[in-house]
Design an enzyme around this catalytic site. Structure first.
Site, PDB file in Angstrom:
ATOM      1  N   HIS A 100     -11.143  -2.333   3.702  1.00  0.00           N
ATOM      2  CA  HIS A 100     -10.933  -1.949   5.088  1.00  0.00           C
ATOM      3  C   HIS A 100     -11.649  -0.656   5.473  1.00  0.00           C
ATOM      4  CE1 HIS A 100      -8.086   0.319   2.733  1.00  0.00           C
ATOM      5  NE2 HIS A 100      -7.903   1.138   3.737  1.00  0.00           N
ATOM      6  N   ASP A 101     -12.215   0.058   4.497  1.00  0.00           N
ATOM      7  CA  ASP A 101     -12.845   1.350   4.765  1.00  0.00           C
ATOM      8  C   ASP A 101     -14.371   1.299   4.775  1.00  0.00           C
ATOM      9  OD1 ASP A 101     -10.606   2.937   5.174  1.00  0.00           O
ATOM     10  OD2 ASP A 101     -10.333   3.354   3.039  1.00  0.00           O
TER      11      ASP A 101
ATOM     12  N   ASP B 260       0.850  -1.190   0.000  1.00  0.00           N
ATOM     13  CA  ASP B 260       0.000   0.000   0.000  1.00  0.00           C
ATOM     14  C   ASP B 260       0.884   1.238   0.000  1.00  0.00           C
ATOM     15  OD1 ASP B 260      -2.340   1.574   0.263  1.00  0.00           O
ATOM     16  OD2 ASP B 260      -3.254   0.025   1.502  1.00  0.00           O
TER      17      ASP B 260
ATOM     18  N   GLU C 106      -6.489   3.637  -5.838  1.00  0.00           N
ATOM     19  CA  GLU C 106      -7.743   3.870  -5.131  1.00  0.00           C
ATOM     20  C   GLU C 106      -8.375   5.102  -5.786  1.00  0.00           C
ATOM     21  OE1 GLU C 106      -9.352   4.467  -0.567  1.00  0.00           O
ATOM     22  OE2 GLU C 106      -7.490   5.436  -1.179  1.00  0.00           O
TER      23      GLU C 106
ATOM     24  N   ASP D  45      -2.916   4.567  -2.349  1.00  0.00           N
ATOM     25  CA  ASP D  45      -3.926   5.187  -1.502  1.00  0.00           C
ATOM     26  C   ASP D  45      -4.226   6.615  -1.966  1.00  0.00           C
ATOM     27  OD1 ASP D  45      -5.451   5.084   1.109  1.00  0.00           O
ATOM     28  OD2 ASP D  45      -4.137   6.785   1.527  1.00  0.00           O
TER      29      ASP D  45
END
Length: 556
Positions: free
Chosen positions: A328-329, A98, A255, A200
């Site tokens: 994860h969000d 990431d 992302e 990210d």
């Protein structure tokens, strides 16, 4: 378009803090992942994406990085990482990291130096601005996590920008030294053999000229029109690809926050030479009106069909996307889009059938392969997610909702839902750790866990294994020409896909009652590639689909 390994592959996201704790300190770690590599291999996944493992004070669970080239001690050592990489590759699985390049931690040496003086060489690594005429922030920008996006520095009398927490100052990509710092960090990991990066909030790295006030519109629109897609973002991404990614057998996954389908090609079309693929947020946010907690709209299947279609049309044959319904969000996939009670198993299987047959790379999140569900946290003291905590704190001031309702909203949409420990067995804390975990385990681990499902041939876990194995054998699952059928049906999602001489039909029942569907084909003797029930009721061209039934037919 060439079906490269990363386009055809299935990505499995690991949130290391919650995956597996090898040393019983309540926190997942790298050796815990090593212990489970054979399990991951059994899923037929191709690529592991690790959420951040770098040194961090953990204000935002590792997305605030204090050293891009070292390992967070809680997770282990660099030797542990090197072993993880070797063992992953030994099993034929790739590994991506990431990359958090929009911001770093305020405890990174760059920011600690920047605060010392306005003349410090690192000052221009960040966005500093003088106060407005009233002494307040330079503009009205709000943080993703609530409150102003500007933090006042008493020593220098200036504000610095942080689109996330105040401990995550945004990096100034206009400074070429910043870009080279990030590129050097990327090379460090790629030289070790890492296979790429999930990037990210990468559309946010270029800021609008002059930092204008945001218009009075919904926050999602502000992200798209103000925070993302800045004037030099494509210049930076081309440079990153040219100087770094293109030099390795690696790929970049963005992302896609703030990217809509009309501009997606600017990021991922092959001839642009910027990014290899992105995943968008339109599916993940399809029930969120404006802000994660407060305004929620009912799930609308036709709306979801439209979202898949517009993104497919936007990049078909020119670019590539990854498809995700959980990470994860966001809250758990089966709790949001399925039925995590009566039809838990059936709806979890149906959802992954849909996702695995959309054009693009399949992206699944840890625990979804056993149908992990949302957790019910009983008190705010059990909440760990900073986004949820900030919402709760702000609500205590505004008193817009009762404290009970605010906690209910957090339980419905909060990020902790996805971050509870993976449920390996029915022992204490789901076998994640003998010590109390950093985040409360979901009590339903007694029933929903890997060990139970591993032994059950009809489990969600074994359905995933069979489905992903089938997907590897049929490229038409991954891409092809799409034909929608009964598009406006609010309960059934039906489509045909054709690639070369191969054609499949996917029929998905999103309803909790039986649905009748006329396929238009003589189905006698038809080969059923995927079915989440033991049988399929067929009468000539018609079929009766049970609640949340999903099937894939081979139309030879």
């Amino acid at each position: 378009m060439k079906l490269t390994w990363f386009r055809k592959g299935t990505i499995y996201q690991i949130y290391p803090r919650s995956f597996n704790d090898s040393n019983n300190d309540g926190v997942g770690d790298l050796r815990g992942i090593i212990e489970k590599l054979d399990y991951l291999k059994s899923l037929h996944i191709d690529i592991i994406w690790l959420s951040p493992i770098f040194s961090s004070p953990n204000d935002d669970n590792g997305y605030d990085i204090s050293d891009y080239c070292s390992i967070m001690p809680e997770f282990g050592t660099m030797e542990d990482f090197d072993e993880l990489l070797r063992e992953t590759h030994k099993r034929g699985i790739r590994l991506i990291l990431d990359l958090v390049a929009n911001h770093c931690s305020d405890e990174h040496k760059w920011f600690e130096e920047a605060k010392k003086s306005k003349n410090n060489p690192y000052r221009d690594y960040f966005h500093w601005r003088k106060p407005a005429s009233d002494g307040g922030p330079p503009n009205n920008w709000k943080s993703f996590f609530g409150g102003s996006a500007w933090e006042f520095d008493e020593a220098s009398g200036e504000y610095y920008l942080h689109l996330f927490t105040r401990k995550q100052p945004d990096l100034n990509w206009e400074n070429p030294k910043v870009r080279e710092e990030i590129y050097d960090a990327m090379r460090f990991w790629l030289d070790k053999g890492v296979d790429g990066f999930r990037m990210d909030v990468i559309p946010l790295i270029s800021k609008p000229v002059g930092y204008p006030d945001a218009p009075d519109v919904g926050f999602r629109k502000i992200i798209e029109d103000v925070y993302a897609n800045g004037p030099t973002v494509h210049q930076y991404l081309k440079e990153m690809n040219e100087k770094v990614i293109s030099k390795y057998d690696a790929f970049s996954l963005a992302e896609g926050v703030g990217i809509n389908e009309s501009i997606a090609g600017l990021y991922v079309n092959e001839d642009r030479k910027e990014l290899d693929m992105l995943y968008h947020f339109d599916i993940l946010e399809c029930t969120i009106v404006n802000g994660k907690f407060e305004e929620v709209s009912p799930f609308d299947l036709v709306n979801m069909k439209n979202i898949f279609k517009k993104w497919r049309d936007a990049v078909h044959e020119t670019g590539w996307i990854a498809n995700a319904m959980g990470n994860h969000d966001f809250a758990r996939m089966v709790s949001r889009f399925g039925d995590d009670k009566k039809y838990h198993s059936e709806s979890a299987k149906m959802l992954i059938t849909m996702l695995s047959t959309q054009n693009g790379t399949l992206n699944i999140y840890q625990g979804d392969e056993i149908g992990m569900t949302n957790v019910s946290l009983q008190h705010i003291d059990e909440v760990r997610d900073i986004q949820s905590l900030n919402f709760y704190k702000e609500n205590k001031v505004t008193k817009r909702y009762s404290e009970e309702l605010a906690l209910e909203m957090i339980n419905r949409e909060g990020r902790d839902n996805a971050r509870t420990p993976v449920q390996w067995n029915d022992e204490i804390n789901g076998g994640f750790s003998a010590k109390e975990p950093w985040l409360k385990a979901n009590p339903n681990y007694v029933n929903i866990n890997v060990e139970n499902q591993d032994k059950d041939p009809d489990s969600i876990l074994n359905f995933y294994r069979g489905l992903l194995s089938t997907r590897k054998k049929h490229d038409v699952f991954v891409h092809g020409n799409f034909e929608e059928i009964a598009f406006n049906n609010p309960n059934l999602y039906v489509y045909k896909k054709t690639l070369d001489q191969n054609t499949i039909m996917v029929i998905l029942n999103f309803n909790n009652t039986e649905e009748l569907f006329d396929s238009g084909y003589d189905l006698k003797g038809i080969e059923i590639l995927v079915n989440n029930y033991k049988n399929l009721e067929i009468d000539n061209a018609s079929m009766t689909l049970k609640p949340y039934q999903g099937v894939v037919l081979d139309l030879k």
